[in-house]
Write a protein that holds these residues in place. Structure first.
Motif, PDB file in Angstrom:
ATOM      1  N   CYS A 237      15.373   2.413  24.733  1.00 35.62           N
ATOM      2  CA  CYS A 237      15.158   1.864  23.398  1.00 35.62           C
ATOM      3  C   CYS A 237      15.009   2.976  22.358  1.00 35.62           C
ATOM      4  CB  CYS A 237      13.913   0.977  23.401  1.00 35.62           C
ATOM      5  SG  CYS A 237      13.463   0.323  21.787  1.00 35.62           S
ATOM      6  N   ILE A 238      14.272   4.030  22.673  1.00 39.23           N
ATOM      7  CA  ILE A 238      13.974   5.097  21.700  1.00 39.23           C
ATOM      8  C   ILE A 238      15.052   6.165  21.681  1.00 39.23           C
ATOM      9  CG2 ILE A 238      12.311   6.868  21.041  1.00 39.23           C
ATOM     10  CD1 ILE A 238      11.379   3.959  20.645  1.00 39.23           C
ATOM     11  N   PHE A 239      15.514   6.604  22.848  1.00 38.71           N
ATOM     12  CA  PHE A 239      16.456   7.726  22.921  1.00 38.71           C
ATOM     13  C   PHE A 239      17.905   7.284  23.143  1.00 38.71           C
ATOM     14  CE2 PHE A 239      12.345   9.282  24.548  1.00 38.71           C
ATOM     15  CZ  PHE A 239      12.084  10.265  23.598  1.00 38.71           C
ATOM     16  N   ASN A 240      18.107   5.988  23.351  1.00 43.31           N
ATOM     17  CA  ASN A 240      19.440   5.440  23.625  1.00 43.31           C
ATOM     18  C   ASN A 240      20.064   6.038  24.881  1.00 43.31           C
ATOM     19  OD1 ASN A 240      21.462   3.592  22.969  1.00 43.31           O
ATOM     20  ND2 ASN A 240      22.690   5.135  21.933  1.00 43.31           N
ATOM     21  N   GLU A 241      19.237   6.477  25.789  1.00 43.73           N
ATOM     22  CA  GLU A 241      19.663   6.971  27.101  1.00 43.73           C
ATOM     23  C   GLU A 241      18.469   6.923  28.041  1.00 43.73           C
ATOM     24  OE1 GLU A 241      20.698  11.137  27.296  1.00 43.73           O
ATOM     25  OE2 GLU A 241      19.455  11.605  25.549  1.00 43.73           O
TER      26      GLU A 241
END
Length: 346
Positions: A237-241
Protein backbone atom coordinates in the motif's frame (compact mmCIF):
# COMPACT_ATOMS: atom_id res chain seq x y z
CA UNK A 1 -19.72 -26.47 -15.55
CA UNK A 2 -15.95 -26.79 -15.63
CA UNK A 3 -14.21 -29.61 -17.50
CA UNK A 4 -10.62 -30.26 -16.50
CA UNK A 5 -8.29 -31.90 -18.96
CA UNK A 6 -8.04 -35.58 -18.06
CA UNK A 7 -4.51 -36.69 -17.31
CA UNK A 8 -3.38 -40.24 -18.04
CA UNK A 9 -2.15 -40.28 -14.43
CA UNK A 10 -5.76 -40.78 -13.40
CA UNK A 11 -5.84 -44.10 -15.27
CA UNK A 12 -2.60 -45.41 -13.72
CA UNK A 13 -4.20 -46.03 -10.35
CA UNK A 14 -4.53 -49.68 -9.21
CA UNK A 15 -8.31 -49.34 -8.79
CA UNK A 16 -8.68 -48.69 -12.53
CA UNK A 17 -6.80 -51.81 -13.55
CA UNK A 18 -8.55 -53.94 -10.93
CA UNK A 19 -11.84 -52.71 -12.40
CA UNK A 20 -10.67 -53.57 -15.94
CA UNK A 21 -9.73 -57.05 -14.77
CA UNK A 22 -13.13 -57.48 -13.09
CA UNK A 23 -15.00 -56.39 -16.21
CA UNK A 24 -12.97 -58.79 -18.34
CA UNK A 25 -14.15 -61.61 -16.06
CA UNK A 26 -17.74 -60.39 -15.73
CA UNK A 27 -18.50 -59.73 -19.41
CA UNK A 28 -18.29 -63.42 -20.51
CA UNK A 29 -20.59 -64.38 -17.63
CA UNK A 30 -23.06 -61.64 -18.49
CA UNK A 31 -22.99 -62.51 -22.18
CA UNK A 32 -23.58 -66.22 -21.59
CA UNK A 33 -27.22 -67.27 -21.98
CA UNK A 34 -28.93 -68.15 -18.71
CA UNK A 35 -30.48 -71.54 -18.21
CA UNK A 36 -33.72 -69.87 -17.27
CA UNK A 37 -33.59 -66.23 -18.40
CA UNK A 38 -35.88 -64.15 -16.20
CA UNK A 39 -36.38 -60.38 -15.83
CA UNK A 40 -34.65 -60.65 -12.48
CA UNK A 41 -31.48 -62.18 -13.94
CA UNK A 42 -31.41 -59.57 -16.70
CA UNK A 43 -31.69 -56.74 -14.15
CA UNK A 44 -29.00 -58.23 -11.91
CA UNK A 45 -26.66 -58.57 -14.87
CA UNK A 46 -27.38 -55.00 -15.96
CA UNK A 47 -26.69 -53.47 -12.56
CA UNK A 48 -23.51 -55.55 -12.13
CA UNK A 49 -22.16 -54.43 -15.48
CA UNK A 50 -23.14 -50.81 -14.80
CA UNK A 51 -21.42 -50.86 -11.42
CA UNK A 52 -18.17 -52.25 -12.85
CA UNK A 53 -18.13 -49.72 -15.70
CA UNK A 54 -18.68 -46.84 -13.31
CA UNK A 55 -15.84 -48.12 -11.14
CA UNK A 56 -13.63 -47.94 -14.22
CA UNK A 57 -14.55 -44.41 -15.27
CA UNK A 58 -14.90 -42.97 -11.76
CA UNK A 59 -11.35 -41.57 -11.67
CA UNK A 60 -11.84 -39.90 -15.02
CA UNK A 61 -15.13 -38.36 -13.85
CA UNK A 62 -13.40 -36.67 -10.90
CA UNK A 63 -12.13 -34.06 -13.39
CA UNK A 64 -15.66 -32.99 -14.29
CA UNK A 65 -16.88 -30.27 -11.92
CA UNK A 66 -20.50 -29.11 -11.70
CA UNK A 67 -21.54 -26.54 -9.09
CA UNK A 68 -18.21 -26.94 -7.31
CA UNK A 69 -18.71 -30.67 -6.77
CA UNK A 70 -16.86 -33.57 -8.34
CA UNK A 71 -19.14 -35.87 -10.36
CA UNK A 72 -16.89 -38.79 -9.50
CA UNK A 73 -17.90 -38.34 -5.85
CA UNK A 74 -21.62 -38.75 -6.26
CA UNK A 75 -22.43 -39.95 -9.80
CA UNK A 76 -22.02 -43.64 -8.97
CA UNK A 77 -24.24 -43.43 -5.89
CA UNK A 78 -26.84 -41.33 -7.69
CA UNK A 79 -27.21 -43.85 -10.52
CA UNK A 80 -27.47 -46.75 -8.10
CA UNK A 81 -30.00 -44.93 -5.91
CA UNK A 82 -32.23 -44.25 -8.92
CA UNK A 83 -31.93 -47.87 -10.01
CA UNK A 84 -32.77 -49.17 -6.53
CA UNK A 85 -35.76 -46.84 -6.13
CA UNK A 86 -37.18 -47.75 -9.55
CA UNK A 87 -36.47 -51.47 -9.70
CA UNK A 88 -35.65 -52.39 -6.08
CA UNK A 89 -39.09 -53.51 -4.84
CA UNK A 90 -39.87 -55.70 -7.86
CA UNK A 91 -36.32 -57.16 -7.87
CA UNK A 92 -36.52 -58.01 -4.15
CA UNK A 93 -39.92 -59.62 -4.60
CA UNK A 94 -38.76 -61.74 -7.54
CA UNK A 95 -35.53 -62.55 -5.72
CA UNK A 96 -37.51 -63.74 -2.70
CA UNK A 97 -39.62 -66.03 -4.88
CA UNK A 98 -36.53 -67.37 -6.69
CA UNK A 99 -34.67 -68.03 -3.43
CA UNK A 100 -37.74 -69.72 -1.94
CA UNK A 101 -37.96 -72.05 -4.92
CA UNK A 102 -34.17 -72.46 -5.35
CA UNK A 103 -32.23 -71.78 -2.09
CA UNK A 104 -28.88 -72.14 -3.87
CA UNK A 105 -29.56 -68.85 -5.70
CA UNK A 106 -29.23 -66.94 -2.42
CA UNK A 107 -25.66 -68.16 -2.00
CA UNK A 108 -24.66 -67.20 -5.53
CA UNK A 109 -26.35 -63.81 -5.30
CA UNK A 110 -24.79 -63.05 -1.91
CA UNK A 111 -21.32 -63.98 -3.09
CA UNK A 112 -21.75 -61.79 -6.18
CA UNK A 113 -22.72 -58.74 -4.11
CA UNK A 114 -19.91 -59.31 -1.62
CA UNK A 115 -17.45 -59.77 -4.47
CA UNK A 116 -18.32 -56.44 -6.12
CA UNK A 117 -18.18 -54.60 -2.77
CA UNK A 118 -14.88 -56.24 -1.89
CA UNK A 119 -13.49 -55.28 -5.29
CA UNK A 120 -14.31 -51.63 -4.70
CA UNK A 121 -12.92 -51.66 -1.15
CA UNK A 122 -9.69 -53.45 -2.07
CA UNK A 123 -8.98 -51.17 -5.03
CA UNK A 124 -9.47 -48.05 -2.87
CA UNK A 125 -7.27 -49.56 -0.17
CA UNK A 126 -4.48 -50.16 -2.69
CA UNK A 127 -4.73 -46.54 -3.87
CA UNK A 128 -4.53 -45.21 -0.32
CA UNK A 129 -1.54 -47.41 0.54
CA UNK A 130 0.40 -46.24 -2.51
CA UNK A 131 -0.39 -42.58 -1.84
CA UNK A 132 0.71 -43.08 1.76
CA UNK A 133 4.05 -44.43 0.51
CA UNK A 134 4.39 -41.38 -1.76
CA UNK A 135 3.67 -39.03 1.15
CA UNK A 136 6.14 -40.94 3.33
CA UNK A 137 8.91 -40.66 0.74
CA UNK A 138 8.21 -36.93 0.45
CA UNK A 139 8.25 -36.46 4.22
CA UNK A 140 11.56 -38.27 4.49
CA UNK A 141 13.11 -35.67 2.19
CA UNK A 142 12.06 -32.75 4.41
CA UNK A 143 14.69 -31.27 6.72
CA UNK A 144 14.31 -32.07 10.40
CA UNK A 145 13.34 -29.46 13.00
CA UNK A 146 16.91 -29.58 14.27
CA UNK A 147 18.22 -28.80 10.77
CA UNK A 148 15.80 -25.87 10.45
CA UNK A 149 16.89 -24.46 13.80
CA UNK A 150 20.54 -24.85 12.83
CA UNK A 151 19.86 -23.02 9.57
CA UNK A 152 18.14 -20.20 11.45
CA UNK A 153 21.21 -19.71 13.63
CA UNK A 154 23.37 -18.98 10.58
CA UNK A 155 21.93 -15.46 10.29
CA UNK A 156 24.60 -12.86 10.94
CA UNK A 157 23.39 -9.58 12.52
CA UNK A 158 23.58 -6.70 10.04
CA UNK A 159 22.89 -3.00 10.45
CA UNK A 160 19.68 -1.76 8.87
CA UNK A 161 19.62 0.96 6.23
CA UNK A 162 17.14 3.82 6.51
CA UNK A 163 14.96 2.08 3.89
CA UNK A 164 15.07 -1.18 5.88
CA UNK A 165 13.83 0.66 8.97
CA UNK A 166 11.06 2.47 7.03
CA UNK A 167 9.80 -0.78 5.50
CA UNK A 168 10.00 -2.60 8.85
CA UNK A 169 8.00 0.10 10.63
CA UNK A 170 5.28 0.07 7.96
CA UNK A 171 5.25 -3.74 8.07
CA UNK A 172 4.80 -3.90 11.86
CA UNK A 173 2.29 -1.02 11.84
CA UNK A 174 0.27 -3.00 9.28
CA UNK A 175 0.11 -5.96 11.65
CA UNK A 176 -0.87 -3.67 14.53
CA UNK A 177 -3.76 -1.96 12.72
CA UNK A 178 -5.61 -5.28 12.40
CA UNK A 179 -5.71 -5.38 16.22
CA UNK A 180 -8.44 -2.73 15.92
CA UNK A 181 -10.82 -5.55 14.89
CA UNK A 182 -10.49 -7.04 18.39
CA UNK A 183 -12.40 -5.75 21.44
CA UNK A 184 -9.08 -5.12 23.23
CA UNK A 185 -5.39 -5.84 22.96
CA UNK A 186 -3.38 -7.79 25.57
CA UNK A 187 -1.62 -5.98 28.40
CA UNK A 188 1.71 -7.51 27.37
CA UNK A 189 1.42 -6.08 23.83
CA UNK A 190 4.77 -5.07 22.32
CA UNK A 191 5.91 -4.00 18.86
CA UNK A 192 9.53 -3.34 17.97
CA UNK A 193 11.69 -2.16 15.08
CA UNK A 194 15.35 -3.14 15.44
CA UNK A 195 18.37 -1.08 14.32
CA UNK A 196 19.97 -4.31 13.10
CA UNK A 197 18.77 -7.82 12.30
CA UNK A 198 18.80 -10.31 15.16
CA UNK A 199 20.26 -13.82 15.12
CA UNK A 200 17.21 -15.11 13.21
CA UNK A 201 17.26 -12.42 10.54
CA UNK A 202 14.31 -10.48 11.96
CA UNK A 203 14.11 -6.70 11.76
CA UNK A 204 10.98 -6.25 13.86
CA UNK A 205 8.34 -8.06 15.87
CA UNK A 206 4.84 -7.71 17.33
CA UNK A 207 2.93 -9.65 19.96
CA UNK A 208 0.82 -12.34 18.33
CA UNK A 209 -2.91 -12.47 18.97
CA UNK A 210 -4.17 -15.35 21.13
CA UNK A 211 -7.65 -16.62 22.05
CA UNK A 212 -8.37 -17.12 25.74
CA UNK A 213 -10.73 -20.07 25.32
CA UNK A 214 -10.42 -23.43 23.60
CA UNK A 215 -12.96 -23.04 20.77
CA UNK A 216 -12.11 -20.10 18.49
CA UNK A 217 -14.87 -18.28 16.57
CA UNK A 218 -14.61 -18.22 12.78
CA UNK A 219 -14.15 -14.41 12.73
CA UNK A 220 -11.24 -14.64 15.16
CA UNK A 221 -9.45 -17.12 12.89
CA UNK A 222 -10.08 -14.77 9.94
CA UNK A 223 -8.59 -11.87 11.94
CA UNK A 224 -5.53 -14.01 12.69
CA UNK A 225 -5.11 -14.79 8.99
CA UNK A 226 -5.50 -11.13 8.03
CA UNK A 227 -2.99 -10.10 10.67
CA UNK A 228 -0.40 -12.51 9.27
CA UNK A 229 -0.80 -11.07 5.75
CA UNK A 230 -1.15 -7.47 6.91
CA UNK A 231 2.55 -6.63 7.12
CA UNK A 232 3.30 -7.44 3.49
CA UNK A 233 0.11 -5.77 2.23
CA UNK A 234 0.90 -2.61 4.21
CA UNK A 235 4.24 -2.50 2.36
CA UNK A 236 2.41 -2.79 -0.95
CA UNK A 237 0.00 0.00 0.00
CA UNK A 238 2.75 2.50 0.95
CA UNK A 239 5.69 1.51 -1.29
CA UNK A 240 3.73 -0.09 -4.15
CA UNK A 241 5.96 -3.16 -3.82
CA UNK A 242 6.59 -5.97 -1.34
CA UNK A 243 9.80 -7.09 0.31
CA UNK A 244 11.20 -10.40 1.51
CA UNK A 245 10.82 -10.01 5.25
CA UNK A 246 7.58 -11.98 5.65
CA UNK A 247 8.90 -15.57 5.62
CA UNK A 248 7.56 -16.45 9.06
CA UNK A 249 4.26 -14.62 8.50
CA UNK A 250 3.50 -16.49 5.28
CA UNK A 251 4.52 -19.87 6.69
CA UNK A 252 2.18 -19.42 9.65
CA UNK A 253 -0.57 -18.09 7.37
CA UNK A 254 -0.45 -21.25 5.26
CA UNK A 255 -0.71 -23.45 8.35
CA UNK A 256 -3.66 -21.49 9.78
CA UNK A 257 -5.36 -21.17 6.39
CA UNK A 258 -5.27 -24.94 5.85
CA UNK A 259 -6.84 -25.49 9.28
CA UNK A 260 -9.47 -22.85 8.47
CA UNK A 261 -10.38 -24.55 5.18
CA UNK A 262 -10.42 -28.06 6.68
CA UNK A 263 -13.05 -26.80 9.12
CA UNK A 264 -15.29 -26.11 6.14
CA UNK A 265 -15.11 -22.30 6.45
CA UNK A 266 -13.89 -21.76 2.89
CA UNK A 267 -14.24 -23.49 -0.49
CA UNK A 268 -13.64 -27.12 -1.41
CA UNK A 269 -10.65 -28.51 0.50
CA UNK A 270 -9.79 -32.21 0.53
CA UNK A 271 -8.27 -33.88 3.57
CA UNK A 272 -6.59 -36.28 3.24
CA UNK A 273 -5.47 -35.75 -0.34
CA UNK A 274 -6.00 -38.87 -2.45
CA UNK A 275 -4.77 -37.84 -5.90
CA UNK A 276 -3.19 -35.08 -7.99
CA UNK A 277 -6.56 -33.57 -8.82
CA UNK A 278 -7.44 -33.03 -5.16
CA UNK A 279 -4.00 -31.56 -4.48
CA UNK A 280 -4.52 -29.08 -7.32
CA UNK A 281 -8.00 -28.16 -6.02
CA UNK A 282 -6.52 -27.50 -2.57
CA UNK A 283 -3.85 -25.27 -4.09
CA UNK A 284 -6.46 -23.25 -6.01
CA UNK A 285 -8.70 -22.89 -2.93
CA UNK A 286 -5.76 -21.74 -0.81
CA UNK A 287 -4.65 -19.30 -3.51
CA UNK A 288 -8.17 -17.88 -3.81
CA UNK A 289 -8.38 -17.30 -0.04
CA UNK A 290 -5.05 -15.49 -0.04
CA UNK A 291 -6.06 -13.28 -2.98
CA UNK A 292 -9.37 -12.38 -1.31
CA UNK A 293 -7.67 -11.47 1.96
CA UNK A 294 -4.91 -9.51 0.22
CA UNK A 295 -7.47 -7.44 -1.68
CA UNK A 296 -9.44 -6.81 1.51
CA UNK A 297 -6.28 -5.65 3.32
CA UNK A 298 -5.30 -3.29 0.51
CA UNK A 299 -8.72 -1.60 0.71
CA UNK A 300 -8.40 -1.47 4.50
CA UNK A 301 -4.97 0.18 4.38
CA UNK A 302 -5.94 2.68 1.68
CA UNK A 303 -8.85 3.78 3.89
CA UNK A 304 -6.49 4.05 6.92
CA UNK A 305 -3.31 5.12 5.13
CA UNK A 306 -2.74 8.20 7.31
CA UNK A 307 -3.14 6.18 10.53
CA UNK A 308 -0.78 3.54 9.14
CA UNK A 309 1.92 6.10 8.31
CA UNK A 310 1.53 7.93 11.65
CA UNK A 311 1.86 4.70 13.64
CA UNK A 312 4.93 3.69 11.59
CA UNK A 313 6.56 7.09 12.29
CA UNK A 314 5.86 6.70 16.01
CA UNK A 315 7.49 3.25 15.97
CA UNK A 316 10.48 4.55 14.03
CA UNK A 317 10.96 7.39 16.52
CA UNK A 318 10.73 5.26 19.68
CA UNK A 319 11.87 1.82 18.45
CA UNK A 320 9.36 0.09 20.76
CA UNK A 321 5.68 0.70 21.46
CA UNK A 322 3.48 -0.68 24.22
CA UNK A 323 -0.27 -1.08 24.54
CA UNK A 324 -0.88 2.50 25.77
CA UNK A 325 1.17 3.88 22.86
CA UNK A 326 -0.80 2.00 20.20
CA UNK A 327 -4.38 2.30 21.47
CA UNK A 328 -4.87 5.97 20.36
CA UNK A 329 -3.98 4.96 16.78
CA UNK A 330 -6.30 1.94 16.80
CA UNK A 331 -9.16 4.16 17.96
CA UNK A 332 -8.89 6.05 14.63
CA UNK A 333 -9.14 2.92 12.45
CA UNK A 334 -12.13 2.59 10.09
CA UNK A 335 -13.31 -0.67 8.56
CA UNK A 336 -14.23 -1.57 5.01
CA UNK A 337 -17.16 -3.84 4.16
CA UNK A 338 -16.45 -7.51 4.75
CA UNK A 339 -13.71 -6.96 7.34
CA UNK A 340 -14.31 -9.33 10.32
CA UNK A 341 -14.66 -7.77 13.78
CA UNK A 342 -15.23 -9.10 17.27
CA UNK A 343 -17.29 -7.27 19.87
CA UNK A 344 -16.65 -7.10 23.61
CA UNK A 345 -19.16 -9.89 24.27
CA UNK A 346 -17.11 -12.26 22.10
Amino acid sequence: MELKSISWKSFKKPSVWVSVFAISLVIPILAAPAVRPTPLMVQIRAVTLLFCILLLIRDGLTHLIVGGQSIGRFFLKTVLYIFVIKFGPSMLHELYLQIKANPEISIAFGLSVLGVLALNWISDLIDRILFSFQDLSWKNQKPSIKDLKTAEKKWEPRLCTSKDISVTCIHEAGHALVYAALPNIPEQFRMKALPQSDGRGRLGSITSVEWNGILRPKDFILIQLLMLLAGQQAEKCIFNEIFDGAHSDLRHWQQEAKNYLMLGFGGIYFSPIEDDYEAEQNRLTLEKLREEQSDLLLKFFKLNQQVLEDLAKELQAKGRLLKDDVEPFLAQVQFVDGFPKLSQKD
